[in-house]
Design a protein around this motif. Structure first.
Motif, mmCIF file in Angstrom:
data_model
loop_
_atom_site.group_PDB
_atom_site.id
_atom_site.type_symbol
_atom_site.label_atom_id
_atom_site.label_comp_id
_atom_site.label_asym_id
_atom_site.label_seq_id
_atom_site.Cartn_x
_atom_site.Cartn_y
_atom_site.Cartn_z
ATOM 1 N N GLY A 1 -9.526 0.740 12.281
ATOM 2 C CA GLY A 1 -8.090 0.567 12.140
ATOM 3 C C GLY A 1 -7.576 1.233 10.886
ATOM 4 N N SER A 2 -6.309 0.959 10.591
ATOM 5 C CA SER A 2 -5.647 1.538 9.425
ATOM 6 C C SER A 2 -5.215 0.415 8.493
ATOM 7 C CB SER A 2 -4.418 2.350 9.867
ATOM 8 O OG SER A 2 -3.708 2.828 8.759
ATOM 9 N N VAL A 3 -5.485 0.576 7.192
ATOM 10 C CA VAL A 3 -5.073 -0.417 6.199
ATOM 11 C C VAL A 3 -3.572 -0.265 5.984
ATOM 12 C CG1 VAL A 3 -5.361 -1.256 3.839
ATOM 13 C CG2 VAL A 3 -7.325 -0.320 5.078
ATOM 14 N N ILE A 4 -2.807 -1.327 6.248
ATOM 15 C CA ILE A 4 -1.352 -1.219 6.136
ATOM 16 C C ILE A 4 -0.789 -1.988 4.946
ATOM 17 C CG2 ILE A 4 -0.974 -0.748 8.575
ATOM 18 C CD1 ILE A 4 -0.244 -3.684 8.955
ATOM 19 N N ARG A 5 -1.547 -2.990 4.448
ATOM 20 C CA ARG A 5 -1.077 -3.753 3.288
ATOM 21 C C ARG A 5 -2.270 -4.284 2.524
ATOM 22 N NH1 ARG A 5 2.102 -8.641 5.399
ATOM 23 N NH2 ARG A 5 2.528 -9.018 3.199
ATOM 24 N N LEU A 6 -2.060 -4.499 1.208
ATOM 25 C CA LEU A 6 -3.064 -5.158 0.368
ATOM 26 C C LEU A 6 -2.467 -6.461 -0.144
ATOM 27 C CD1 LEU A 6 -4.433 -2.149 -1.738
ATOM 28 C CD2 LEU A 6 -5.433 -3.156 0.319
ATOM 29 N N GLY A 7 -3.271 -7.510 -0.158
ATOM 30 C CA GLY A 7 -2.795 -8.807 -0.623
ATOM 31 C C GLY A 7 -3.356 -9.213 -1.958
ATOM 32 N N ALA A 8 -4.251 -8.407 -2.534
ATOM 33 C CA ALA A 8 -4.864 -8.720 -3.824
ATOM 34 C C ALA A 8 -5.371 -7.435 -4.447
ATOM 35 C CB ALA A 8 -6.008 -9.725 -3.657
ATOM 36 N N ALA A 9 -5.687 -7.499 -5.737
ATOM 37 C CA ALA A 9 -6.200 -6.336 -6.463
ATOM 38 C C ALA A 9 -7.589 -6.643 -6.994
ATOM 39 C CB ALA A 9 -5.261 -5.960 -7.607
ATOM 40 N N GLU A 10 -8.357 -5.607 -7.233
ATOM 41 C CA GLU A 10 -9.698 -5.776 -7.772
ATOM 42 C C GLU A 10 -9.627 -6.544 -9.086
ATOM 43 O OE1 GLU A 10 -13.306 -2.833 -9.184
ATOM 44 O OE2 GLU A 10 -12.210 -2.356 -7.328
ATOM 45 N N GLY A 11 -10.501 -7.544 -9.223
ATOM 46 C CA GLY A 11 -10.516 -8.386 -10.413
ATOM 47 C C GLY A 11 -9.725 -9.669 -10.264
ATOM 48 N N ASP A 12 -8.911 -9.778 -9.184
ATOM 49 C CA ASP A 12 -8.119 -10.990 -8.976
ATOM 50 C C ASP A 12 -9.002 -12.175 -8.611
ATOM 51 O OD1 ASP A 12 -5.843 -9.592 -9.455
ATOM 52 O OD2 ASP A 12 -5.038 -9.695 -7.405
ATOM 53 N N HIS A 13 -8.568 -13.355 -9.045
ATOM 54 C CA HIS A 13 -9.186 -14.594 -8.585
ATOM 55 C C HIS A 13 -8.550 -14.946 -7.242
ATOM 56 C CE1 HIS A 13 -10.052 -18.906 -8.256
ATOM 57 N NE2 HIS A 13 -11.070 -18.673 -9.072
ATOM 58 N N VAL A 14 -9.347 -15.148 -6.196
ATOM 59 C CA VAL A 14 -8.829 -15.428 -4.848
ATOM 60 C C VAL A 14 -9.411 -16.733 -4.330
ATOM 61 C CG1 VAL A 14 -8.475 -12.989 -4.303
ATOM 62 C CG2 VAL A 14 -10.667 -14.055 -3.759
ATOM 63 N N VAL B 1 -13.993 -14.227 -7.204
ATOM 64 C CA VAL B 1 -13.365 -13.060 -7.802
ATOM 65 C C VAL B 1 -13.513 -11.868 -6.865
ATOM 66 C CG1 VAL B 1 -13.425 -11.423 -9.723
ATOM 67 C CG2 VAL B 1 -13.713 -13.866 -10.159
ATOM 68 N N LEU B 2 -12.427 -11.132 -6.670
ATOM 69 C CA LEU B 2 -12.477 -9.919 -5.863
ATOM 70 C C LEU B 2 -13.112 -8.820 -6.725
ATOM 71 C CD1 LEU B 2 -11.649 -8.684 -3.123
ATOM 72 C CD2 LEU B 2 -9.487 -8.014 -4.178
ATOM 73 N N SER B 3 -14.425 -8.690 -6.617
ATOM 74 C CA SER B 3 -15.168 -7.786 -7.497
ATOM 75 C C SER B 3 -15.077 -6.330 -7.058
ATOM 76 C CB SER B 3 -16.634 -8.209 -7.574
ATOM 77 O OG SER B 3 -17.237 -8.150 -6.284
ATOM 78 N N ALA B 4 -14.721 -6.083 -5.797
ATOM 79 C CA ALA B 4 -14.596 -4.700 -5.321
ATOM 80 C C ALA B 4 -13.550 -4.645 -4.228
ATOM 81 C CB ALA B 4 -15.932 -4.187 -4.798
ATOM 82 N N LEU B 5 -12.695 -3.642 -4.291
ATOM 83 C CA LEU B 5 -11.712 -3.362 -3.245
ATOM 84 C C LEU B 5 -11.828 -1.874 -2.942
ATOM 85 C CD1 LEU B 5 -9.424 -4.423 -1.459
ATOM 86 C CD2 LEU B 5 -7.821 -3.852 -3.284
ATOM 87 N N ASN B 6 -12.427 -1.572 -1.793
ATOM 88 C CA ASN B 6 -12.861 -0.201 -1.510
ATOM 89 C C ASN B 6 -11.879 0.621 -0.687
ATOM 90 O OD1 ASN B 6 -15.266 -0.929 -2.802
ATOM 91 N ND2 ASN B 6 -16.181 -1.638 -0.884
ATOM 92 N N VAL B 7 -10.687 0.077 -0.409
ATOM 93 C CA VAL B 7 -9.751 0.789 0.463
ATOM 94 C C VAL B 7 -8.368 0.825 -0.171
ATOM 95 C CG1 VAL B 7 -10.984 0.255 2.601
ATOM 96 C CG2 VAL B 7 -9.265 -1.349 1.713
ATOM 97 N N THR B 8 -7.547 1.724 0.344
ATOM 98 C CA THR B 8 -6.157 1.842 -0.094
ATOM 99 C C THR B 8 -5.251 1.825 1.127
ATOM 100 O OG1 THR B 8 -6.304 4.260 -0.023
ATOM 101 C CG2 THR B 8 -6.772 3.193 -2.137
ATOM 102 N N VAL B 9 -3.967 1.590 0.917
ATOM 103 C CA VAL B 9 -3.004 1.560 2.010
ATOM 104 C C VAL B 9 -2.961 2.927 2.690
ATOM 105 C CG1 VAL B 9 -0.569 1.332 2.605
ATOM 106 C CG2 VAL B 9 -1.600 -0.247 0.971
ATOM 107 N N GLY B 10 -3.007 2.906 4.034
ATOM 108 C CA GLY B 10 -2.989 4.138 4.812
ATOM 109 C C GLY B 10 -4.362 4.657 5.181
ATOM 110 N N GLN B 11 -5.393 4.080 4.581
ATOM 111 C CA GLN B 11 -6.750 4.570 4.841
ATOM 112 C C GLN B 11 -7.233 4.129 6.214
ATOM 113 O OE1 GLN B 11 -9.495 3.810 1.639
ATOM 114 N NE2 GLN B 11 -11.300 4.010 2.959
ATOM 115 N N GLN B 12 -7.858 5.039 6.948
ATOM 116 C CA GLN B 12 -8.493 4.724 8.226
ATOM 117 C C GLN B 12 -9.926 4.268 7.962
ATOM 118 O OE1 GLN B 12 -7.279 4.921 11.453
ATOM 119 N NE2 GLN B 12 -5.235 5.440 10.724
ATOM 120 N N VAL B 13 -10.340 3.185 8.597
ATOM 121 C CA VAL B 13 -11.696 2.672 8.403
ATOM 122 C C VAL B 13 -12.373 2.495 9.756
ATOM 123 C CG1 VAL B 13 -11.116 1.507 6.241
ATOM 124 C CG2 VAL B 13 -10.918 0.260 8.405
ATOM 125 N N GLU B 14 -13.683 2.590 9.758
ATOM 126 C CA GLU B 14 -14.473 2.374 10.959
ATOM 127 C C GLU B 14 -15.015 0.950 10.966
ATOM 128 O OE1 GLU B 14 -14.761 4.488 13.495
ATOM 129 O OE2 GLU B 14 -13.379 5.767 12.383
#
Length: 666
Positions: free
Chosen positions: A597-610, A635-648
């Motif tokens: 699919g395609s990443v359309i929104r992010l709800g947190a940033a790397e380093g955030d407490h979730v 803790v969100l230790s890694a966020l590997n995608v950005t908005v608009g990115q296609q992922v498998e």
């Protein structure tokens, strides 16, 4: 005017359905296709095909100007819109007519009047059709809850959300608007009171240009997931048991059609209660996905009638009588047990037994198949994940349900997770067989139980044994050196051979077996006798209280995927390698993409407490939004995608590390 060549402004199953009738009438066919659909069956079956550059609906099937150009380039003189995409777009219909082409659909004015769900309800109310009041989203209060958000420009569950908490209304409206924009090119939504249970009854109408309107028959489509129909049938069990309800429904449907000067095929949808009272929901100014059940129970080819009406011909003098019973199920590439997650990838094989016709009205009891995929088709992420419509026709409802359930259970569907097991369990459920089918069916009757595999744990284990023995036979047949020796032969007695498989539902299975002078001994399956084994077929004699029972298993392989089909139920497993690659291991707390699919929104940033359950990101796949949430608090230790990115599927999207302090407190 006589129509000589029809372009279908659509794809997949509906394009093939219209082409089938065109061929029977001697009419030429033209297809359009996106880059993703270049190898689709509807493209190769058409007399001519025109490429629409791009993949998404917005780039291709929603580009009306490109479709009209394609029709003119191919020499088509008429356009059939199918359903979805531009089928209820009045501006597109007007452009088709302005280009000098025949529009195989209702008048532009009728589409405009019914195109707004808000305005159409006002019109139906004025015409004397019972309606549910429309609510302005800005005026919804606690007293109105629960409410249903609906897309004004379309249907099919797109842009539709149920809201039970007022605090969620704003976000849910925004999400519904995004889905509506993606699916229909129009973000307009509205609200109405949501009835937790009810019966979804619709009436097929057909009108000619001479003022004649048929109420062809009713359908019941109450069993739904996410407000999208899953099982449809004609006639309706509810209507059958309530005196006078059919006459009232038909009269309301005719009033609706005549109020807007309707022409062609259309559907008037109602929500009914168990007493037989009903309310107008909407009118779909097009052919419906579920039209085959009406065709089976009337003997009519509705597409043929559409073409005749568009050519200026009148409807026949007499409307056909109802006959028998028909049930349709929508076979989806989706996983009902895991929040209906859509699936994508190759369809290695699709074979439905008892099929006596494709895209055709059956004259005798049997199974009809309307599908947009064939063996080796690929299901992508850009469109609805429906693989096929499987339709039974029989003299009675019970026979139609039994026939369809058996056909689905014995179908060979290899390569993707589907809702097949759910469909079979629904068709065999006592409540369904009793006609007790409301819109809360999956809630009332436990979705988890309905989604359970058809093969029991014991039958799955037996099927995996058959897979192992078939794999052993395949290895033996492929060997250059030991073909003359028995499979598994050793100079000296040794440890049993072992093969491991992974089941999506039950985990890892290890099959340990040893070939003996008299056959094969399988650990944990004492008394099991091997009758024969080839790479594609295994016959076992299974011990039982009253003696052994022979069971036959058919085995197919596609890379590490092994599909086992038998009357016990379908089983699909992954063959595991003898040794694992450490590089393939993923970190604990990793969030993997459940689908491409395609990443359309992010709800947190790397380093955030979730916190557990907090949305981390949103994926769009097959025109629907899917929330990817934190599996634990940390803790969100890694966020590997950005908005608009296609992922498998399987991509590591993010990693949430649980904190030791929080684990101790927990």
């Amino acid at each position: 005017m006589a129509i000589t060549n029809v372009l279908v402004a659509n794809r997949g199953e509906i394009a093939r359905r219209v082409f089938a009738t065109c061929r029977r009438m001697g009419i030429g066919t033209t297809a359009v296709y996106s880059d993703a659909d270049a190898a689709a069956p509807h493209v190769s079956e058409a007399d001519a095909a025109i490429r629409l550059p791009g993949n998404t609906p917005a780039e291709t099937y929603l580009r009306g100007e490109l479709i009209i150009e394609a029709a003119l380039a191919a020499g088509a003189d008429a356009i059939h819109p199918g359903y979805g995409f531009l089928s209820e777009n009045a501006e597109f219909a007007r452009s088709v007519l302005d280009a000098g082409l025949v529009w195989i659909g209702p008048p532009v004015a009728a589409i405009e009047q019914m195109g707004s769900k808000v305005e159409s309800k006002k019109m139906m109310d004025a015409a004397g059709v019972p309606v549910l009041a429309e609510l302005d989203p800005a005026e919804v209060t606690e007293a109105h809850l629960p409410v249903l958000i609906k897309a004004s420009a379309g249907g099919g569950g797109r842009g539709m959300r149920v809201v039970r908490e007022l605090s969620e209304l704003r976000d849910q409206i925004a999400g519904a608007q995004r889905e509506a924009e993606s699916a229909f090119g129009d973000p307009t939504v509205f609200c109405e009171r949501y009835l937790e249970t009810g019966r979804h009854i619709e009436v097929q109408v057909m009108s000619d240009t001479f003022g004649k309107t048929w109420a062809v028959g009713e359908r019941e489509c109450s069993i739904q997931r996410r407000h999208q129909k899953v099982v449809e049938e004609a006639p309706s069990p509810l209507v059958e048991k309530i005196d006078g309800m059919r006459d009232r429904l038909f009269e309301a449907a005719r009033l609706a059609a005549e109020a807007i000067g309707y022409e062609g095929a259309g559907t008037v949808e109602f929500l009914a209660d168990e007493k037989g009272d009903f309310f107008f929901l909407e009118m779909n100014t097009r052919l419906q996905v579920e039209h085959p059940v009406t065709e089976q129970t009337t003997g009519l080819d509705l597409v043929r009638l559409q073409l005749q009406v568009a050519s200026g011909l009148p409807l026949p003098a007499a409307q056909p009588a109802q006959r028998g019973h028909s049930i349709e199920v929508r076979l989806y590439a989706e996983d009902p047990a895991h929040d209906w997650q859509p699936q994508s990838g190759p369809v290695h094989k699709i074979e439905i037994p008892f099929t006596t016709g494709e895209f055709a009205v059956l004259d005798q009891p049997g199974v009809r198949l309307d599908t947009g995929v064939v063996d080796d088709s690929v299901v992508g992420v850009h469109y609805d994940p429906m693989l096929a419509k499987v339709i039974s026709y029989a003299e009675t409802r019970a026979e139609a349900a039994h026939l369809l359930a058996t056909a689905l259970q014995r179908a060979k569907i290899h390569g993707l997770v589907t809702n097949r097991d759910l469909l079979v369990r629904v068709l065999r459920h006592p409540a369904f067989l009793a006609g007790d089918t409301d819109t809360a069916f999956f809630v009332t009757h436990d979705l988890a139980a309905l989604s359970a595999p058809l093969a029991s744990d014991a039958d799955e284990a037996l099927s995996i044994v058959a897979a192992a023995l078939a794999d052993s036979a395949a290895n033996h047949a492929a060997s250059r050196y030991t073909r003359l020796a028995p499979s598994g032969w050793r100079n000296l007695a040794s440890l049993p051979q072992a093969k491991s498989y992974e089941s999506r539902t039950s985990g890892t299975h290890e099959v340990r077996y040893r070939y003996t002078r008299t056959g094969v001994a399988v650990e944990g399956h004492e008394g099991l006798e091997l009758i024969s084994a080839t790479p594609e077929r295994v016959v076992l004699a299974v011990p039982g209280e009253r003696g052994p029972v022979r069971r036959q298993f058919e085995i197919a392989r596609y890379g590490d995927l092994v599909a086992v089909d038998s009357p016990l139920g379908p089983v699909a497993v992954r063959r595991l390698p003898r040794f694992t690659d450490p590089a393939e291991q993923v970190a604990a707390g990793s969030l993997l993409a459940p689908m491409p699919g395609s990443v359309i929104r992010l709800g947190a940033a790397e380093g955030d407490h979730v916190r557990q359950g907090q949305p981390i990101l949103w994926l769009e796949a097959m025109k629907m939004e899917h929330t990817i949430a934190a599996p634990a608090t940390g803790v969100l230790s890694a966020l590997n995608v950005t908005v608009g990115q296609q992922v498998e599927v399987g991509t590591v999207l993010a990693v949430v590390e649980e904190q030791e302090q929080e684990q101790e407190q927990a």
